[in-house]
Design a protein around this motif. Structure first.
Motif, short mmCIF file in Angstrom:
data_model
loop_
_atom_site.label_atom_id
_atom_site.label_comp_id
_atom_site.label_asym_id
_atom_site.label_seq_id
_atom_site.Cartn_x
_atom_site.Cartn_y
_atom_site.Cartn_z
N LEU A 14 -1.71 4.88 -12.87
CA LEU A 14 -1.46 3.68 -11.02
C LEU A 14 0.34 3.37 -11.54
O LEU A 14 1.50 3.20 -12.66
CB LEU A 14 -1.81 2.28 -11.42
N TYR A 58 1.28 4.45 -6.30
CA TYR A 58 0.18 5.39 -6.17
C TYR A 58 -0.37 5.72 -7.62
O TYR A 58 -0.54 5.45 -8.47
CB TYR A 58 1.12 6.77 -5.59
N TYR A 59 -1.78 6.84 -7.95
CA TYR A 59 -2.05 7.11 -8.53
C TYR A 59 -1.43 8.26 -9.54
O TYR A 59 -1.04 9.19 -8.09
CB TYR A 59 -3.34 7.80 -8.59
N ASN A 112 0.95 -1.01 -0.27
CA ASN A 112 -0.18 0.02 -0.26
C ASN A 112 1.01 1.58 -0.14
O ASN A 112 0.38 2.23 -0.63
CB ASN A 112 -0.95 -0.37 1.37
N THR A 128 -3.48 5.65 -2.56
CA THR A 128 -4.64 4.95 -3.47
C THR A 128 -5.55 5.54 -2.81
O THR A 128 -6.99 4.22 -3.00
CB THR A 128 -4.43 3.34 -3.45
N LEU A 183 -8.24 -1.45 -5.55
CA LEU A 183 -6.73 -1.11 -7.08
C LEU A 183 -7.67 -0.86 -7.96
O LEU A 183 -8.19 -1.45 -9.23
CB LEU A 183 -6.15 -0.74 -7.42
#
Length: 243
Positions: free
Chosen positions: A195, A151-152, A147, A161, A173
């Motif tokens: 992503l 990241y986006y 996690n 996320t 996701l």
């Protein structure tokens, strides 16, 4: 009170309660019977687990009482330890470790499931694939590690996320596969996100690359991969060992 649940473990039938099976929520049984992991049934409708039925007697008794009660002449500690390791019942593993050797380091088998799906979205003359995944694991440490790495990117900004592992036992996701700069305006209009993974800051192009980055992140974090998974299967199942 919940209705009794009957398990077929390696051909032996056991009847217990949902409360007993989920006594340790992070164990394999806990995840199976709270819906986080898939289950299968035999022809009579009993939940089927392909493990040693004889050893499961001791595992079930431990779930009921939190005490490890073994016969005085018990000679199958290694077998029982393997079964407890499979079910990932850490208090039972610790109790067995005290019997076997207080100085031997415990290894922990970790299972990670990736449930995935995708669909195509057409905008004008372009078609974009949207990928959705849910990542479950018997290790909270592995989930937290993963996690922290993904990241986006949306409209030029880096975003987390959004998964709060204090409230969830899985990572969820959704991202759009890369189609080049010509689609950037549509990404913003459709609220699509790309992503990425750190520390390389590579964009995840497809599911295969996502699974590769899951493995790389886990191995770099001290988890030993047992075998290369089939990405085409649903779910994708990964087996690790953590020392």
């Amino acid at each position: 009170m919940s209705e009794p649940i009957t398990l077929n473990v390696g051909g032996k039938l056991y009847t217990t309660s949902l409360k007993t099976l989920t006594r340790f929520p992070e164990s394999m049984l806990g995840l199976m019977f709270d819906g986080a992991l898939s289950t299968s049934k035999d022809r009579q409708g009993n939940y089927f687990i392909d493990r040693d039925g004889k050893m499961f007697r001791y595992i079930l008794n431990f779930l009921r009482t939190s005490h490890l009660d073994l016969p005085v002449d018990f000679q199958e500690l290694d077998l029982l330890n393997r079964e407890a390791d499979f079910f990932q019942i850490q208090p039972l593993l610790e109790a067995l470790q005290k019997i076997k050797s207080p100085v031997t380091k415990i290894k922990k088998n970790v299972m990670l499931n990736i449930i995935h799906d995708s669909y195509l979205h057409t905008v004008g003359s372009y078609t974009v694939k949207i990928v959705t995944v849910q990542v479950f694991s018997t290790s909270c440490a592995l989930l937290k590690l993963l996690n922290s790495k993904f990241y986006y990117v949306f409209n030029g900004d880096n975003l987390s996320t959004g998964t709060n592992l204090e409230d969830s036992k899985f990572i969820s996701l959704e991202w759009a596969e890369n189609t080049g700069s010509r689609m950037e305006r549509h990404y913003v209009m459709q609220n699509w996100k790309s992503l990425y993974v750190s520390p390389s800051h590579q964009q995840i192009q497809n599911l295969e690359m996502f699974v590769q980055q899951i493995i790389k992140t886990a191995v770099d974090g001290g988890f030993l991969l047992h075998s290369i998974p089939s990405v085409s299967s649903v779910p994708v199942i990964l087996h690790f060992t953590q020392y």
